[in-house]
Design a protein around this motif. Structure first.
Motif, PDB file in Angstrom:
ATOM      1  N   VAL A 184       0.844  -1.193   0.000  1.00 46.90           N
ATOM      2  CA  VAL A 184       0.000   0.000   0.000  1.00 46.90           C
ATOM      3  C   VAL A 184       0.881   1.246   0.000  1.00 46.90           C
ATOM      4  O   VAL A 184       2.103   1.174   0.174  1.00 46.90           O
ATOM      5  CB  VAL A 184      -0.927   0.026   1.234  1.00 46.90           C
ATOM      6  CG1 VAL A 184      -1.899  -1.141   1.205  1.00 46.90           C
ATOM      7  CG2 VAL A 184      -0.109   0.011   2.519  1.00 46.90           C
ATOM      8  N   ALA A 185       0.246   2.394  -0.187  1.00 44.97           N
ATOM      9  CA  ALA A 185       0.972   3.660  -0.210  1.00 44.97           C
ATOM     10  C   ALA A 185       1.395   4.058   1.203  1.00 44.97           C
ATOM     11  O   ALA A 185       0.788   3.640   2.197  1.00 44.97           O
ATOM     12  CB  ALA A 185       0.099   4.753  -0.830  1.00 44.97           C
ATOM     13  N   ARG A 186       2.440   4.873   1.279  1.00 45.19           N
ATOM     14  CA  ARG A 186       2.943   5.323   2.572  1.00 45.19           C
ATOM     15  C   ARG A 186       1.861   6.046   3.378  1.00 45.19           C
ATOM     16  O   ARG A 186       1.762   5.878   4.601  1.00 45.19           O
ATOM     17  CB  ARG A 186       4.150   6.253   2.351  1.00 45.19           C
ATOM     18  CG  ARG A 186       4.781   6.834   3.625  1.00 45.19           C
ATOM     19  CD  ARG A 186       5.543   5.767   4.400  1.00 45.19           C
ATOM     20  NE  ARG A 186       6.604   5.185   3.607  1.00 45.19           N
ATOM     21  CZ  ARG A 186       7.855   5.662   3.507  1.00 45.19           C
ATOM     22  NH1 ARG A 186       8.181   6.748   4.164  1.00 45.19           N
ATOM     23  NH2 ARG A 186       8.766   5.046   2.770  1.00 45.19           N
ATOM     24  N   ASN A 187       1.040   6.848   2.711  1.00 44.71           N
ATOM     25  CA  ASN A 187       0.014   7.595   3.426  1.00 44.71           C
ATOM     26  C   ASN A 187      -1.022   6.661   4.053  1.00 44.71           C
ATOM     27  O   ASN A 187      -1.533   6.947   5.147  1.00 44.71           O
ATOM     28  CB  ASN A 187      -0.686   8.576   2.489  1.00 44.71           C
ATOM     29  CG  ASN A 187      -1.570   9.563   3.230  1.00 44.71           C
ATOM     30  OD1 ASN A 187      -1.110  10.250   4.133  1.00 44.71           O
ATOM     31  ND2 ASN A 187      -2.846   9.611   2.863  1.00 44.71           N
ATOM     32  N   THR A 188      -1.308   5.520   3.398  1.00 41.13           N
ATOM     33  CA  THR A 188      -2.250   4.547   3.972  1.00 41.13           C
ATOM     34  C   THR A 188      -1.688   3.973   5.264  1.00 41.13           C
ATOM     35  O   THR A 188      -2.402   3.824   6.268  1.00 41.13           O
ATOM     36  CB  THR A 188      -2.523   3.418   2.968  1.00 41.13           C
ATOM     37  OG1 THR A 188      -3.095   3.968   1.773  1.00 41.13           O
ATOM     38  CG2 THR A 188      -3.479   2.381   3.548  1.00 41.13           C
ATOM     39  N   VAL A 189      -0.388   3.646   5.259  1.00 45.92           N
ATOM     40  CA  VAL A 189       0.265   3.138   6.465  1.00 45.92           C
ATOM     41  C   VAL A 189       0.213   4.185   7.565  1.00 45.92           C
ATOM     42  O   VAL A 189      -0.122   3.880   8.725  1.00 45.92           O
ATOM     43  CB  VAL A 189       1.713   2.739   6.171  1.00 45.92           C
ATOM     44  CG1 VAL A 189       2.462   2.422   7.470  1.00 45.92           C
ATOM     45  CG2 VAL A 189       1.766   1.553   5.225  1.00 45.92           C
ATOM     46  N   ARG A 190       0.499   5.415   7.230  1.00 43.82           N
ATOM     47  CA  ARG A 190       0.550   6.481   8.236  1.00 43.82           C
ATOM     48  C   ARG A 190      -0.826   6.691   8.875  1.00 43.82           C
ATOM     49  O   ARG A 190      -0.934   6.858  10.093  1.00 43.82           O
ATOM     50  CB  ARG A 190       1.039   7.770   7.581  1.00 43.82           C
ATOM     51  CG  ARG A 190       1.395   8.886   8.542  1.00 43.82           C
ATOM     52  CD  ARG A 190       2.251   9.919   7.864  1.00 43.82           C
ATOM     53  NE  ARG A 190       3.537   9.364   7.469  1.00 43.82           N
ATOM     54  CZ  ARG A 190       4.307   9.854   6.497  1.00 43.82           C
ATOM     55  NH1 ARG A 190       3.908  10.923   5.818  1.00 43.82           N
ATOM     56  NH2 ARG A 190       5.462   9.300   6.202  1.00 43.82           N
ATOM     57  N   LEU A 191      -1.878   6.665   8.033  1.00 40.36           N
ATOM     58  CA  LEU A 191      -3.223   6.844   8.569  1.00 40.36           C
ATOM     59  C   LEU A 191      -3.617   5.681   9.476  1.00 40.36           C
ATOM     60  O   LEU A 191      -4.252   5.876  10.521  1.00 40.36           O
ATOM     61  CB  LEU A 191      -4.231   6.973   7.419  1.00 40.36           C
ATOM     62  CG  LEU A 191      -4.191   8.280   6.613  1.00 40.36           C
ATOM     63  CD1 LEU A 191      -5.107   8.189   5.401  1.00 40.36           C
ATOM     64  CD2 LEU A 191      -4.573   9.461   7.484  1.00 40.36           C
ATOM     65  N   ALA A 192      -3.234   4.460   9.097  1.00 44.01           N
ATOM     66  CA  ALA A 192      -3.554   3.289   9.918  1.00 44.01           C
ATOM     67  C   ALA A 192      -2.854   3.361  11.271  1.00 44.01           C
ATOM     68  O   ALA A 192      -3.451   3.074  12.319  1.00 44.01           O
ATOM     69  CB  ALA A 192      -3.171   2.010   9.189  1.00 44.01           C
ATOM     70  N   VAL A 193      -1.588   3.754  11.260  1.00 45.26           N
ATOM     71  CA  VAL A 193      -0.848   3.875  12.514  1.00 45.26           C
ATOM     72  C   VAL A 193      -1.432   5.005  13.357  1.00 45.26           C
ATOM     73  O   VAL A 193      -1.535   4.894  14.584  1.00 45.26           O
ATOM     74  CB  VAL A 193       0.648   4.097  12.240  1.00 45.26           C
ATOM     75  CG1 VAL A 193       1.401   4.423  13.530  1.00 45.26           C
ATOM     76  CG2 VAL A 193       1.252   2.862  11.578  1.00 45.26           C
ATOM     77  N   ASP A 194      -1.870   6.087  12.708  1.00 46.27           N
ATOM     78  CA  ASP A 194      -2.505   7.182  13.440  1.00 46.27           C
ATOM     79  C   ASP A 194      -3.740   6.693  14.200  1.00 46.27           C
ATOM     80  O   ASP A 194      -3.995   7.115  15.334  1.00 46.27           O
ATOM     81  CB  ASP A 194      -2.929   8.298  12.478  1.00 46.27           C
ATOM     82  CG  ASP A 194      -1.765   9.150  12.006  1.00 46.27           C
ATOM     83  OD1 ASP A 194      -0.682   9.073  12.628  1.00 46.27           O
ATOM     84  OD2 ASP A 194      -1.933   9.892  11.013  1.00 46.27           O
ATOM     85  N   VAL A 195      -4.514   5.808  13.572  1.00 47.30           N
ATOM     86  CA  VAL A 195      -5.706   5.271  14.228  1.00 47.30           C
ATOM     87  C   VAL A 195      -5.327   4.565  15.522  1.00 47.30           C
ATOM     88  O   VAL A 195      -5.948   4.772  16.575  1.00 47.30           O
ATOM     89  CB  VAL A 195      -6.452   4.299  13.284  1.00 47.30           C
ATOM     90  CG1 VAL A 195      -7.537   3.530  14.056  1.00 47.30           C
ATOM     91  CG2 VAL A 195      -7.088   5.052  12.127  1.00 47.30           C
ATOM     92  N   LEU A 196      -4.278   3.736  15.484  1.00 44.71           N
ATOM     93  CA  LEU A 196      -3.890   2.971  16.667  1.00 44.71           C
ATOM     94  C   LEU A 196      -3.219   3.853  17.708  1.00 44.71           C
ATOM     95  O   LEU A 196      -3.319   3.575  18.908  1.00 44.71           O
ATOM     96  CB  LEU A 196      -2.959   1.828  16.258  1.00 44.71           C
ATOM     97  CG  LEU A 196      -3.566   0.827  15.270  1.00 44.71           C
ATOM     98  CD1 LEU A 196      -2.610  -0.338  15.034  1.00 44.71           C
ATOM     99  CD2 LEU A 196      -4.905   0.305  15.759  1.00 44.71           C
ATOM    100  N   VAL A 197      -2.554   4.918  17.283  1.00 41.33           N
ATOM    101  CA  VAL A 197      -2.010   5.887  18.238  1.00 41.33           C
ATOM    102  C   VAL A 197      -3.154   6.594  18.955  1.00 41.33           C
ATOM    103  O   VAL A 197      -3.135   6.770  20.182  1.00 41.33           O
ATOM    104  CB  VAL A 197      -1.092   6.904  17.523  1.00 41.33           C
ATOM    105  CG1 VAL A 197      -0.747   8.067  18.454  1.00 41.33           C
ATOM    106  CG2 VAL A 197       0.189   6.225  17.037  1.00 41.33           C
TER     107      VAL A 197
END
Length: 284
Positions: free
Chosen positions: A47-60
């Protein structure tokens, strides 16, 4: 590695967050090591980097992960403490033949639970005279806006915020007693009430979950997506309501335990499992 299929309405970053929750729950990640960096997760899931960042933001935001500047992203570990909110209290005094009633939890219960878990409990006391909120006034049988006395306890375990407890009293009941002092009372507030002939014999609890306000979020230092568990207890003696105790806990580090009925057989069962780290809990 692929992202599990979800509904058509489920964005890709949310499905990625769900899979990361699964991997956390299965113990793939530990608190000792950082999670894979964004570029590695990008490669694993395609997936794109932004998708990873948004997913990690959710868990943060859920309080499961924490980003440490210059070090990486780690599981956020909060030890969960069981609090005996209602039921037979532990035998804090070995000489007691029968456990004491726990309708209005004495401070000794909190101290005992902290000692059992090997943690240090510290408490700051405050006393305020305020105008009664509508809900508090209704429960005490007062008119909204009447003056009441509030005794606040800010509890911390190992210097981590644990709970905010506020006991609300009629001004006429507290006047001229140690309840007007911003200090801990020997024997707890219960001792003062008993001396006044207002021994609490029953209670009704209301439990709700809500998001913290700005001041609460600042004090609890939780993730922006971590709710509070709010326990509102109205205690009664033979004449009517005595006080309203509102206690707020951060949901990621507290678990309220209620014991109801005859539990004599419970002593023969194995000890309950240790509380689960919420970072490893199954996703809802």
């Amino acid at each position: 590695m692929t992202i599990p299929r979800g509904t058509a309405q489920s964005p890709k970053y949310q499905r990625l967050a769900a899979d990361l929750r699964r991997r956390i729950a299965e113990g793939e990640f530990t608190t000792a090591a950082a999670l894979p960096v964004e570029s590695e997760l990008e490669r694993q899931y395609g997936v794109a980097r932004n998708t990873v960042r948004l997913a990690v933001d959710v868990l943060v935001n859920e309080g499961r992960l924490v980003r440490l500047q210059g070090k990486g992203t780690y599981l956020r570990e909060h030890p969960v403490l069981d609090h005996r909110a209602y039921g037979p209290a532990p035998r804090l005094d070995p000489q007691e033949a029968v456990p004491r009633d726990c309708l209005a939890v004495p401070s000794a219960v909190y101290r005992g639970e902290a000692a059992e878990s090997g943690r240090e409990l510290t408490v700051d006391f405050e006393m305020m005279i305020v105008r009664a909120r509508v809900d508090i006034a209704e429960r005490l049988g007062l008119r909204p806006g009447e003056a009441i006395v509030v005794r606040r306890q800010l509890r911390m375990l190992d210097r981590e915020p644990y709970s905010i407890e506020e006991s609300h009293y009629r001004a006429g009941l507290a006047a001229g007693t140690p309840l007007m002092e911003p200090d801990q009372i020997d024997g707890g507030d219960e001792a003062v009430l008993a001396a006044l002939g207002r021994t609490e014999v029953g209670a009704v609890d209301h439990l709700v979950a809500r998001m913290p306000g700005p001041e609460e979020a600042q004090w609890f230092q939780g993730g922006p997506g971590v709710p509070l568990v709010v326990q509102t207890r109205v205690t009664y003696d033979r004449r009517g309501p005595v006080r309203v105790i509102e206690t707020r806990y951060s949901a990621d580090r507290s678990r309220l335990v209620y014991a109801v009925g005859d539990l004599a057989a419970r002593a023969s069962l194995p000890a309950p499992a240790a509380p689960v780290d919420p970072a490893r809990a199954d996703a809802p």
